[in-house]
Design an enzyme around this catalytic site. Structure first.
Site, PDB file in Angstrom:
ATOM      1  N   HIS A 197       0.884  -1.166  -0.148  1.00 49.21           N
ATOM      2  CA  HIS A 197       0.011   0.314  -0.047  1.00 49.21           C
ATOM      3  C   HIS A 197       0.701   1.328   0.041  1.00 49.21           C
ATOM      4  O   HIS A 197       0.412   2.184   0.655  1.00 49.21           O
ATOM      5  CB  HIS A 197      -1.105   0.032   1.180  1.00 49.21           C
ATOM      6  CG  HIS A 197      -2.198  -1.004   0.973  1.00 49.21           C
ATOM      7  ND1 HIS A 197      -2.679  -1.224  -0.119  1.00 49.21           N
ATOM      8  CD2 HIS A 197      -2.767  -1.785   2.041  1.00 49.21           C
ATOM      9  CE1 HIS A 197      -3.664  -2.300   0.158  1.00 49.21           C
ATOM     10  NE2 HIS A 197      -3.728  -2.562   1.334  1.00 49.21           N
ATOM     11  N   GLU A 230     -11.952  -4.008  -3.097  1.00 47.69           N
ATOM     12  CA  GLU A 230     -10.835  -3.064  -3.547  1.00 47.69           C
ATOM     13  C   GLU A 230     -10.629  -3.154  -5.208  1.00 47.69           C
ATOM     14  O   GLU A 230      -9.970  -4.007  -5.336  1.00 47.69           O
ATOM     15  CB  GLU A 230      -9.550  -3.052  -2.894  1.00 47.69           C
ATOM     16  CG  GLU A 230      -9.751  -3.009  -1.410  1.00 47.69           C
ATOM     17  CD  GLU A 230      -8.469  -3.888  -0.741  1.00 47.69           C
ATOM     18  OE1 GLU A 230      -7.326  -3.516  -1.080  1.00 47.69           O
ATOM     19  OE2 GLU A 230      -8.381  -4.745   0.248  1.00 47.69           O
ATOM     20  N   HIS A 246      -9.615   1.828   0.441  1.00 39.57           N
ATOM     21  CA  HIS A 246      -9.863   0.684   1.146  1.00 39.57           C
ATOM     22  C   HIS A 246     -10.955   0.520   2.319  1.00 39.57           C
ATOM     23  O   HIS A 246     -10.795   0.389   3.382  1.00 39.57           O
ATOM     24  CB  HIS A 246      -8.474   0.778   2.118  1.00 39.57           C
ATOM     25  CG  HIS A 246      -8.035  -0.813   2.441  1.00 39.57           C
ATOM     26  ND1 HIS A 246      -8.512  -1.467   3.409  1.00 39.57           N
ATOM     27  CD2 HIS A 246      -7.086  -1.533   1.755  1.00 39.57           C
ATOM     28  CE1 HIS A 246      -8.096  -2.566   3.580  1.00 39.57           C
ATOM     29  NE2 HIS A 246      -7.154  -2.750   2.453  1.00 39.57           N
TER      30      HIS A 246
END
Length: 351
Positions: free
Chosen positions: A106, A315, A176
């Site tokens: 991420h 996602e 997210h």
């Protein structure tokens, strides 16, 4: 349509963090925060017309600082994982921050989800902008990113990402947000029904790095093509892909995906509340993560920490580790090009 802006907090950097509430004429609303360009609340009606919050979020802006679940935030420059934090672009190897075992996750420990974004109201939408400098977390090139959220009278939230760079780089943006259509704080999502427009997934190693070629979901606990209860197999740890992540944490390839074209990705619904969420996207894949490690989160809107499996993140994104897997759809972005991806979250009451 009404949009309200208010000062939410001041970050340790001295930057002001704003909160925006977009409310349509029916009283349904979306609450957004400029820390991580976050979706903080989505308030929509159930089958009895009762409006409730259906995403996991925190009442305090400070709770979003470094929260493990990344609740509602936009990770970047590259969402999901890059193997061993390395990739090669135009013959040059780049080394990224390692923050998930031996891998990069991420965008790194201080990626976009841990930044205060500039923000503004634009018509009936809210835009968040972040300027990512060359070398941040190891990524090449300066990159300007805009996340735009638009809420409709039909309870549709349209999220658009755009990005422009001044040197070749890689980009994979996602939100997210975790959904619980029984209501935030209502308990686990095992009784939620999920249907995916996906006949293939990406098998991974123990670090959730894709092994390469996709595999069919047919005949496995990953088959949601016809719609079924999430809880039916979520704890089936005899199935190695579920054991690896303590539940669902898998990249599903969207059937019929075409660059720049919205395609149906998923439908989630609760038979208890009648709420339904349909997701369409221009992205080629959707990562389904059932909040397997959400436990111990900051205090949520419900007044307590969330427990594992209390929300499902869906996602929409490009494939994990794409910079190292040339057969995957490209995540490269070059000067003069515009990165652009859109996702629509459409809420309704199931007939």
């Amino acid at each position: 349509m009404e949009i309200k802006k208010e000062l939410w907090a001041v970050a340790p950097t001295g930057q002001e963090i704003y909160k925006y509430t977009i409310t349509n004429s029916k009283g349904a609303s979306v609450v957004l925060g400029s820390y991580g360009a976050a979706i903080v609340e989505i308030n929509v009606p159930d089958k009895d017309g009762v409006i409730g919050d259906v995403v996991l979020g925190y009442p305090k802006a400070e709770s979003y600082y470094g929260d493990g679940p990344f609740s509602g935030k936009v990770p970047g420059r590259f969402a999901n994982r890059i193997a061993k934090g390395k990739f090669t672009l135009d013959g040059k190897e780049y080394t990224l921050a390692i923050n998930n075992g031996e891998n990069h996750l991420h965008g790194g420990p201080t990626g976009y989800a841990e930044r205060v974004w500039d923000s503004r109201i634009d018509g009936f939408a809210v835009e968040f902008m972040y300027y990512s400098e060359d070398g941040e977390e190891g990524y090449p090139g300066n990159l300007k990113v805009v996340t735009r959220y638009e809420w409709s009278e039909d309870n549709e939230l349209t999220m658009t990402f755009t990005g422009e760079c001044d040197a070749p780089t890689v980009v994979n943006l996602v939100n997210h947000v975790y959904f619980n259509l029984e209501g935030e704080g209502a308990g686990n999502i095992f009784d939620h029904m999920l249907q995916l427009n996906s006949s293939e997934f990406l098998p991974t190693d123990a670090g959730l790095i894709p092994l390469g070629a996709p595999a069919p979901v047919a005949g496995t606990p990953l088959d949601f093509q016809n719609g079924r209860r999430i809880g039916d197999d979520i704890l089936n740890f005899d199935f190695e892909p579920l054991k690896i992540g303590k539940g669902y944490d898998h990249c599903f390839l969207i059937d019929g995906a075409q660059p720049g074209q919205l395609q149906k990705a998923a439908t989630l619904w609760s038979e208890k509340t009648g709420r339904q969420l349909d997701i369409t996207t221009t992205q080629p894949a959707i990562q389904i993560y059932t909040g397997n490690f959400v436990g111990g989160s900051p205090e949520g809107m419900c007044g307590r920490s969330y427990n594992d499996y209390e929300g499902v993140a869906m996602e929409t994104q490009h494939y994990p580790d794409s910079p190292n897997q040339p057969e995957y759809p490209s995540t490269e972005l070059r000067p003069g090009q515009v990165y652009q991806e859109a996702t629509v979250y459409a809420f309704s009451v199931r007939k």
